[in-house]
Enzyme design. Sequence first.
Site, short mmCIF file in Angstrom:
data_model
loop_
_atom_site.label_atom_id
_atom_site.label_comp_id
_atom_site.label_asym_id
_atom_site.label_seq_id
_atom_site.Cartn_x
_atom_site.Cartn_y
_atom_site.Cartn_z
N ASP A 90 -10.26 -3.08 55.14
CA ASP A 90 -10.62 -2.10 54.14
C ASP A 90 -12.15 -1.96 54.15
O ASP A 90 -12.85 -2.86 54.61
CB ASP A 90 -10.11 -2.53 52.76
N ASP A 127 0.41 -2.39 51.99
CA ASP A 127 -0.21 -3.71 51.82
C ASP A 127 -0.20 -4.05 50.35
O ASP A 127 -0.33 -3.15 49.50
CB ASP A 127 -1.67 -3.70 52.32
N CYS A 144 14.50 -17.61 56.76
CA CYS A 144 13.12 -18.08 56.97
C CYS A 144 13.09 -19.60 57.05
O CYS A 144 14.05 -20.29 56.68
CB CYS A 144 12.23 -17.58 55.83
N CYS A 169 13.96 -21.37 53.73
CA CYS A 169 15.36 -21.31 53.31
C CYS A 169 16.28 -22.09 54.25
O CYS A 169 17.34 -22.55 53.83
CB CYS A 169 15.82 -19.85 53.23
N HIS A 196 8.36 -17.82 52.55
CA HIS A 196 9.57 -17.09 52.14
C HIS A 196 9.25 -15.67 51.67
O HIS A 196 9.87 -14.70 52.11
CB HIS A 196 10.31 -17.82 51.03
C1 LIG Z 1 -5.38 -6.39 49.18
N1 LIG Z 1 -5.39 -4.95 49.01
C2 LIG Z 1 -5.19 -4.58 47.62
C3 LIG Z 1 -6.71 -4.53 49.50
C4 LIG Z 1 -6.57 -3.49 50.54
S1 LIG Z 1 -6.12 -1.98 49.88
C5 LIG Z 1 -7.34 -1.79 48.66
C6 LIG Z 1 -7.10 -0.52 47.91
C7 LIG Z 1 -6.09 -0.50 46.97
C8 LIG Z 1 -5.87 0.67 46.22
N2 LIG Z 1 -4.88 0.67 45.30
C9 LIG Z 1 -6.64 1.83 46.41
C10 LIG Z 1 -7.66 1.81 47.37
C11 LIG Z 1 -8.50 2.96 47.62
O1 LIG Z 1 -8.37 4.03 46.99
N3 LIG Z 1 -9.47 2.85 48.57
C12 LIG Z 1 -9.65 1.71 49.26
N4 LIG Z 1 -10.64 1.68 50.21
N5 LIG Z 1 -8.89 0.60 49.09
C13 LIG Z 1 -7.90 0.63 48.14
ZN LIG Z 2 13.57 -17.54 52.79
#
Ligand SMILES: CN(C)CCSCc1cc(N)cc2c(=O)[nH]c(N)nc12
Ligand SMILES: [Zn+2]
Length: 371
Positions: free
Chosen positions: A92, A265, A305, A308, A334
């Site tokens: 990110d 994610d 897994c 389990c 898990h």
């Molecule tokens: C562990 N994850 C939550 C981190 C990676 S995803 C982070 C993340 C989550 C959400 N909800 C919105 C945004 C967004 O609008 N822009 C960026 N750059 N990252 C975002």
């Molecule tokens: Zn499991």
Amino acid sequence: MLSFVVDAKDKNCSARAGTIKTTHGIIETPIFMPVGTVGSVKTLTPDELYEIGATIILGNTYHLHLRPGDDIVAHFGGLHRFMNWKRNILTDSGGFQVFSLADLNKITEDGVEFKSHIDGSKHFFSPEISMEIQKKLGSDIVMAFDECVPYPSEKSYVAKSLERTTRWAKRCKEYSLDYHQSLFGIVQGGVFKDLRKISADQLIDLDFPGYAIGGLSVGEEIPLMYEIAEYTAQLLPEEKPRYLMGVGTPEDILNGISFGIDMFDCVMPTRNARNALLFTSEGRLSIKRADLAKSDDPIDKNCDCYTCRNFSRGYLRHLYKAGEILAMRLNTIHNLHFYISLVKSARNAIINGNFEAFKNDMLLKLNQGGN
Ligand SMILES: CN(C)CCSCc1cc(N)cc2c(=O)[nH]c(N)nc12
Ligand SMILES: [Zn+2]
């Protein structure tokens, strides 16, 4: 350098099965990406992640820049070498974390000034600096530097912010990354469909190899998140991967897949595991429950897994109550296996033409209290 092909499409909804190819291997979609913010998926080794079928994990520009520093990671040859992870990494861009974690000083056209949440030191991120950090990290998929506007926000602010996010995305695109890296644009626009359309169209004009839907899962009601995610996914090119950032529960992921979203994610499986909250094919299970003390059952009798196959609920409850680190490790194995298997089964259902039935059956099972 990333390629994406759609292998199969559902007839009754927008769900599709696809294959992403990069220099670090194949990613079959729909995919769930374990979060490894500071260069580790908490409590697990790379081999354990390979075993549960993880093909791509997340890293984070903001965190790795602050600690240990992107120069240190570059010194070791990049994040793959540093953490000995041989498959794909998506990083990110740091925008989200600056706005959500750091002590934010100010946002200008050039970038954002902030103070580290770790030691209060002053830092500055711009699109170019975010790209330079992600280049040093060597991630396969690089996210554009964006502003994730909080929810709720004034429509006028969201409209101005998305224009700047597009200008930032253009600056990111003009930055030369390594040959193997691919840059995804991030659609913003809050919960306003007309603004989502503007943001999507502007980013499509910039022509990215993949697109993320940002600005959701930031506190808005779930039905609203679904409505905007579905609407936005349909605005994006069918031949490019679509990534819904920060989402979500197993139910959110199944619904997101039906909207035509390919990548997900969320910290939920790993964070819940460390808090003894486990996902099973018969609903959620708190392994702390006193009535499990003598249970010789696995967490989930339908799960194959490592946890389990080898340990009882009674033993896992004991480990957790005793504060044993092994409890967090076995629970994480898990929960991540559950998420990765869920999306793998969804992919197979799409290929076999019965995704809708699969989704409806899973949604029923996920919400029963059958434990
Ligand atoms: C562990 N994850 C939550 C981190 C990676 S995803 C982070 C993340 C989550 C959400 N909800 C919105 C945004 C967004 O609008 N822009 C960026 N750059 N990252 C975002
Ligand atoms: Zn499991």
